[in-house]
Design a protein around this motif. Structure first.
Motif, PDB file in Angstrom:
ATOM      1  N   LYS A   1       0.901  -1.187  -0.051  1.00  0.00           N
ATOM      2  CA  LYS A   1      -0.048   0.009   0.008  1.00  0.00           C
ATOM      3  C   LYS A   1       0.721   1.299  -0.195  1.00  0.00           C
ATOM      4  N   GLN A   2       2.064   1.346   0.819  1.00  0.00           N
ATOM      5  CA  GLN A   2       2.748   2.348   0.878  1.00  0.00           C
ATOM      6  C   GLN A   2       3.516   2.522  -0.317  1.00  0.00           C
ATOM      7  N   ASP A   3       4.014   1.504  -1.201  1.00  0.00           N
ATOM      8  CA  ASP A   3       4.793   1.679  -2.368  1.00  0.00           C
ATOM      9  C   ASP A   3       3.672   2.159  -3.506  1.00  0.00           C
ATOM     10  N   ALA A   4       2.350   1.764  -3.243  1.00  0.00           N
ATOM     11  CA  ALA A   4       1.571   2.248  -4.444  1.00  0.00           C
ATOM     12  C   ALA A   4       1.199   3.681  -4.304  1.00  0.00           C
ATOM     13  N   ARG A   5       0.807   4.216  -2.903  1.00  0.00           N
ATOM     14  CA  ARG A   5       0.870   5.693  -2.564  1.00  0.00           C
ATOM     15  C   ARG A   5       1.854   6.557  -3.358  1.00  0.00           C
ATOM     16  N   SER A   6       3.235   6.029  -2.828  1.00  0.00           N
ATOM     17  CA  SER A   6       4.183   6.863  -3.462  1.00  0.00           C
ATOM     18  C   SER A   6       4.317   6.856  -4.945  1.00  0.00           C
ATOM     19  N   ASP A   7       3.955   5.613  -5.341  1.00  0.00           N
ATOM     20  CA  ASP A   7       4.229   5.469  -6.795  1.00  0.00           C
ATOM     21  C   ASP A   7       3.170   6.523  -7.658  1.00  0.00           C
ATOM     22  N   LYS A   8       2.006   6.537  -7.042  1.00  0.00           N
ATOM     23  CA  LYS A   8       0.881   7.494  -7.580  1.00  0.00           C
ATOM     24  C   LYS A   8       1.351   8.859  -7.368  1.00  0.00           C
ATOM     25  N   VAL A   9       2.079   9.121  -6.161  1.00  0.00           N
ATOM     26  CA  VAL A   9       2.558  10.726  -6.066  1.00  0.00           C
ATOM     27  C   VAL A   9       3.728  11.006  -7.074  1.00  0.00           C
ATOM     28  N   ASP A  10       4.576   9.990  -7.322  1.00  0.00           N
ATOM     29  CA  ASP A  10       5.433  10.158  -8.311  1.00  0.00           C
ATOM     30  C   ASP A  10       4.987  10.334  -9.727  1.00  0.00           C
ATOM     31  N   CYS A  11       3.934   9.667 -10.024  1.00  0.00           N
ATOM     32  CA  CYS A  11       3.337   9.685 -11.452  1.00  0.00           C
ATOM     33  C   CYS A  11       2.780  10.691 -11.401  1.00  0.00           C
ATOM     34  N   ARG A  12       2.157  11.244 -10.570  1.00  0.00           N
ATOM     35  CA  ARG A  12       1.298  12.716 -10.636  1.00  0.00           C
ATOM     36  C   ARG A  12       2.288  13.854 -10.870  1.00  0.00           C
ATOM     37  N   ALA A  13       3.463  13.502 -10.190  1.00  0.00           N
ATOM     38  CA  ALA A  13       4.431  14.575 -10.122  1.00  0.00           C
ATOM     39  C   ALA A  13       5.108  14.880 -11.384  1.00  0.00           C
ATOM     40  N   GLU A  14       5.459  13.603 -12.065  1.00  0.00           N
ATOM     41  CA  GLU A  14       5.839  13.667 -13.369  1.00  0.00           C
ATOM     42  C   GLU A  14       5.023  14.319 -14.459  1.00  0.00           C
ATOM     43  N   ASN A  15       3.821  14.075 -14.431  1.00  0.00           N
ATOM     44  CA  ASN A  15       2.718  14.691 -15.148  1.00  0.00           C
ATOM     45  C   ASN A  15       2.906  13.874 -16.796  1.00  0.00           C
ATOM     46  N   GLN A  16       3.489  12.848 -16.762  1.00  0.00           N
ATOM     47  CA  GLN A  16       3.422  12.256 -18.011  1.00  0.00           C
ATOM     48  C   GLN A  16       2.418  11.415 -18.392  1.00  0.00           C
ATOM     49  N   LYS A  17       1.589  10.871 -17.251  1.00  0.00           N
ATOM     50  CA  LYS A  17       0.358   9.993 -17.437  1.00  0.00           C
ATOM     51  C   LYS A  17      -0.816  10.950 -16.865  1.00  0.00           C
ATOM     52  N   SER A  18      -1.963  10.316 -17.459  1.00  0.00           N
ATOM     53  CA  SER A  18      -3.188  10.790 -17.168  1.00  0.00           C
ATOM     54  C   SER A  18      -3.399  10.289 -15.397  1.00  0.00           C
ATOM     55  N   ASN A  19      -4.520  10.710 -14.857  1.00  0.00           N
ATOM     56  CA  ASN A  19      -4.908  10.358 -13.510  1.00  0.00           C
ATOM     57  C   ASN A  19      -5.215   8.991 -13.712  1.00  0.00           C
ATOM     58  N   ALA A  20      -6.039   8.612 -14.805  1.00  0.00           N
ATOM     59  CA  ALA A  20      -6.489   7.018 -14.955  1.00  0.00           C
ATOM     60  C   ALA A  20      -5.245   6.148 -14.918  1.00  0.00           C
TER      61      ALA A  20
END
Length: 88
Positions: free
Chosen positions: A47-66
């Motif tokens: 769960k922690q890894d998933a949270r940090s991965d999502k935060v990193d993903c949103r910070a990079e702004n290369q992918k959509s929210n979905a």
């Protein structure tokens, strides 16, 4: 024939058998609790890894929210699978 030890021999045997049975069930319960705790730790880590991965993903702004949500789901599922591997 006269019994040499009487009812005490039978009582002592039953008492010894019940003590051994209790000790074996305690050991089994301890092993199960350790597996449960390890599984819980693996699940929480996922769960922690998933949270940090999502935060990193949103910070990079290369992918959509979905797409970021899907990555998070996949990471959590990996944690669940690791928990299943530990338990079973």
């Amino acid at each position: 024939m006269v019994e040499r030890y009487g009812p005490w021999n039978r009582t002592t045997g039953l008492l010894a058998a019940s003590v051994l049975l209790m000790l074996s069930s305690v050991a089994l319960a301890t092993d199960q609790s350790q597996q449960r705790q390890q599984g819980r730790s693996a699940n929480q880590a996922g769960k922690q890894d998933a949270r940090s991965d999502k935060v990193d993903c949103r910070a990079e702004n290369q992918k959509s929210n979905a797409a970021c949500r899907q990555d998070k789901r996949n990471t959590k599922q990996d944690g669940r699978q690791e928990k299943r591997d530990i338990k079973y």
